[in-house]
Write an enzyme that holds these catalytic residues in place. Structure first.
Site, PDB file in Angstrom:
ATOM      1  N   CYS A  31      47.664 107.192   6.937  1.00 12.13           N
ATOM      2  CA  CYS A  31      48.677 108.236   7.125  1.00 12.13           C
ATOM      3  C   CYS A  31      50.042 107.741   6.621  1.00 12.13           C
ATOM      4  O   CYS A  31      50.237 106.555   6.370  1.00 12.13           O
ATOM      5  CB  CYS A  31      48.774 108.632   8.596  1.00 12.13           C
ATOM      6  SG  CYS A  31      49.360 107.312   9.673  1.00 12.13           S
ATOM      7  N   CYS A  76      51.578 104.988   8.733  1.00 11.61           N
ATOM      8  CA  CYS A  76      50.896 103.702   8.555  1.00 11.61           C
ATOM      9  C   CYS A  76      51.393 103.017   7.284  1.00 11.61           C
ATOM     10  O   CYS A  76      51.667 101.813   7.272  1.00 11.61           O
ATOM     11  CB  CYS A  76      49.383 103.906   8.485  1.00 11.61           C
ATOM     12  SG  CYS A  76      48.699 104.747   9.925  1.00 11.61           S
TER      13      CYS A  76
END
Length: 77
Positions: free
Chosen positions: A10, A13
């Site tokens: 994501c 992240c």
């Protein structure tokens, strides 16, 4: 030092990984940075919400992006 960024890919992240790489470069830290995307390995750390940051096997944060100062603190202590 082994630094693991836990997350399935994501945006948060990826941002955490970039932040860790920046701090490591700026501080001249000798570290191996690994992106862990396997959900089972992430769960093995007890992390239910990503992103997560693990330093030498110790979970430092999960579910949010820490400040740059906090990352520096964890990596230089």
């Amino acid at each position: 030092m082994k630094i693991e960024v836990l997350g399935t890919g994501c945006a948060k992240c990826n941002k955490l990984k970039e932040l860790v790489e920046k701090v490591v470069a700026e501080e001249g830290i000798d570290a191996e940075i690994v992106k862990v995307e396997d959900i089972n390995k992430i769960l093995d750390y007890g992390v239910m919400v990503t992103p997560g940051l693990v330093v030498d096997g110790d979970v430092k944060i999960a579910g949010k992006i820490p400040s740059e100062d906090k990352v520096k603190e964890w990596l230089t202590q």
